[in-house]
Design a protein around this motif. Structure first.
Motif, PDB file in Angstrom:
ATOM      1  N   UNK A 174       0.849  -1.186   0.000  1.00  0.00           N
ATOM      2  CA  UNK A 174       0.000   0.000   0.000  1.00  0.00           C
ATOM      3  C   UNK A 174       0.886   1.237   0.000  1.00  0.00           C
ATOM      4  N   UNK A 175       0.556   2.206  -0.867  1.00  0.00           N
ATOM      5  CA  UNK A 175       1.317   3.445  -0.931  1.00  0.00           C
ATOM      6  C   UNK A 175       0.385   4.645  -0.826  1.00  0.00           C
ATOM      7  N   UNK A 176       0.906   5.712  -0.250  1.00  0.00           N
ATOM      8  CA  UNK A 176       0.158   6.959  -0.216  1.00  0.00           C
ATOM      9  C   UNK A 176       0.322   7.691  -1.543  1.00  0.00           C
ATOM     10  N   UNK A 177      -0.560   8.663  -1.778  1.00  0.00           N
ATOM     11  CA  UNK A 177      -0.416   9.486  -2.979  1.00  0.00           C
ATOM     12  C   UNK A 177       0.926  10.200  -2.994  1.00  0.00           C
ATOM     13  N   UNK A 178       1.400  10.604  -1.824  1.00  0.00           N
ATOM     14  CA  UNK A 178       2.678  11.302  -1.756  1.00  0.00           C
ATOM     15  C   UNK A 178       3.823  10.402  -2.216  1.00  0.00           C
ATOM     16  N   UNK A 179       3.770   9.122  -1.843  1.00  0.00           N
ATOM     17  CA  UNK A 179       4.803   8.187  -2.274  1.00  0.00           C
ATOM     18  C   UNK A 179       4.817   8.055  -3.792  1.00  0.00           C
ATOM     19  N   UNK A 180       3.641   8.000  -4.395  1.00  0.00           N
ATOM     20  CA  UNK A 180       3.553   7.925  -5.857  1.00  0.00           C
ATOM     21  C   UNK A 180       4.135   9.188  -6.478  1.00  0.00           C
ATOM     22  N   UNK A 181       3.774  10.349  -5.931  1.00  0.00           N
ATOM     23  CA  UNK A 181       4.260  11.612  -6.467  1.00  0.00           C
ATOM     24  C   UNK A 181       5.767  11.756  -6.340  1.00  0.00           C
ATOM     25  N   UNK A 182       6.336  11.133  -5.318  1.00  0.00           N
ATOM     26  CA  UNK A 182       7.789  11.173  -5.130  1.00  0.00           C
ATOM     27  C   UNK A 182       8.519  10.174  -6.029  1.00  0.00           C
ATOM     28  N   UNK A 183       7.775   9.410  -6.825  1.00  0.00           N
ATOM     29  CA  UNK A 183       8.389   8.448  -7.731  1.00  0.00           C
ATOM     30  C   UNK A 183       8.890   7.196  -7.041  1.00  0.00           C
ATOM     31  N   UNK A 184       8.269   6.832  -5.916  1.00  0.00           N
ATOM     32  CA  UNK A 184       8.741   5.715  -5.114  1.00  0.00           C
ATOM     33  C   UNK A 184       8.109   4.368  -5.467  1.00  0.00           C
ATOM     34  N   UNK A 185       7.154   4.352  -6.373  1.00  0.00           N
ATOM     35  CA  UNK A 185       6.415   3.117  -6.634  1.00  0.00           C
ATOM     36  C   UNK A 185       7.333   1.966  -7.019  1.00  0.00           C
ATOM     37  N   UNK A 186       8.118   2.130  -8.073  1.00  0.00           N
ATOM     38  CA  UNK A 186       8.960   1.031  -8.533  1.00  0.00           C
ATOM     39  C   UNK A 186       9.993   0.646  -7.476  1.00  0.00           C
ATOM     40  N   UNK A 187      10.582   1.632  -6.814  1.00  0.00           N
ATOM     41  CA  UNK A 187      11.567   1.335  -5.768  1.00  0.00           C
ATOM     42  C   UNK A 187      10.931   0.529  -4.640  1.00  0.00           C
ATOM     43  N   UNK A 188       9.700   0.867  -4.268  1.00  0.00           N
ATOM     44  CA  UNK A 188       9.012   0.129  -3.205  1.00  0.00           C
ATOM     45  C   UNK A 188       8.693  -1.290  -3.627  1.00  0.00           C
ATOM     46  N   UNK A 189       8.295  -1.486  -4.877  1.00  0.00           N
ATOM     47  CA  UNK A 189       8.026  -2.841  -5.367  1.00  0.00           C
ATOM     48  C   UNK A 189       9.303  -3.669  -5.342  1.00  0.00           C
ATOM     49  N   UNK A 190      10.392  -3.094  -5.836  1.00  0.00           N
ATOM     50  CA  UNK A 190      11.661  -3.819  -5.862  1.00  0.00           C
ATOM     51  C   UNK A 190      12.114  -4.141  -4.445  1.00  0.00           C
ATOM     52  N   UNK A 191      12.020  -3.157  -3.550  1.00  0.00           N
ATOM     53  CA  UNK A 191      12.423  -3.385  -2.160  1.00  0.00           C
ATOM     54  C   UNK A 191      11.575  -4.474  -1.521  1.00  0.00           C
TER      55      UNK A 191
END
Length: 202
Positions: A174-191
């Motif tokens: 689960x990610x917040x909108x802020x995480x998406x805006x910061x470009x963290x989606x792919x990094x979070x999936x990989x992590x």
């Protein structure tokens, strides 16, 4: 009903020591200086599922509206490499990240981060209770709390950004909108995949 799962703090050798009570850590973290987020709302959910065979290193990531977002592929004939392939609207895919399973595993995120040791990218803190993630000149912290592994920004005013949980046959990110805006989606999936794959990353 949640399953027990390794949080990948220090590979297999520490997973059992960190978890109990049906696989989840007790509330000892409350005594540590880690921020505990309020119940989040309006989260954007991604499901890591369709393991093949029963392995998160071969799976599919499903996003909002049940849209396939990404494939994680490890060739059984070349298991030293795990590819993260983003699914295109045309139906094809484009590699966006690579993990090399060397003695000291490396991760590369296309157009964002060149090859880098995973143990440095997801650095295990000295108390072995959290991991610090460096991404685009910012630092974030992954730490277990109840039935989740929460990620928040580092610093004096931490902000909750994402969380990992696990059910039967599916890991949820689960990610917040802020995480998406910061470009963290792919990094979070990989992590998430790296921390949950069961391999030693330190």
């Amino acid at each position: 009903m949640f399953e027990s799962f390794s949080i990948g703090w220090a590979g297999q050798r520490h997973s059992s020591a960190l978890w109990d009570n049906n696989g989840f850590e007790p509330s000892t973290l409350g005594a540590l200086p880690y921020w505990q987020p309020p119940p989040p709302t309006n989260l954007i959910t991604f499901y890591i599922t369709s393991y093949n065979p029963a392995d998160i290193l071969n799976c599919t990531v499903i996003g909002p509206d049940q849209e396939r977002y990404l494939h994680v592929v490890t060739d059984p004939h070349n298991p030293m490499y795990t590819l993260f392939q983003k699914i295109q609207a045309s139906g094809g895919s484009r590699s966006c990240a690579l993990v090399e399973w060397q003695r000291q595993p490396l991760v590369e995120i296309r157009d964002v981060m060149s090859k880098y040791p995973i143990r440095d990218w997801l650095h295990l803190n000295s108390d072995e209770r959290a991991r610090s993630m460096q991404f685009q000149n910012a630092r974030y912290t992954w730490a277990p709390q109840d039935r989740y592994i929460n990620m928040h920004s580092a610093g004096s005013n931490p902000v909750f950004l994402a969380r990992i949980s696990r059910g039967h046959g599916t890991i949820t990110l689960d990610l917040t909108n802020q995480a998406i805006q910061l470009g963290l989606l792919d990094a979070c999936i990989i992590a998430t995949v790296v921390m949950q794959c069961g391999r030693n990353i330190d």
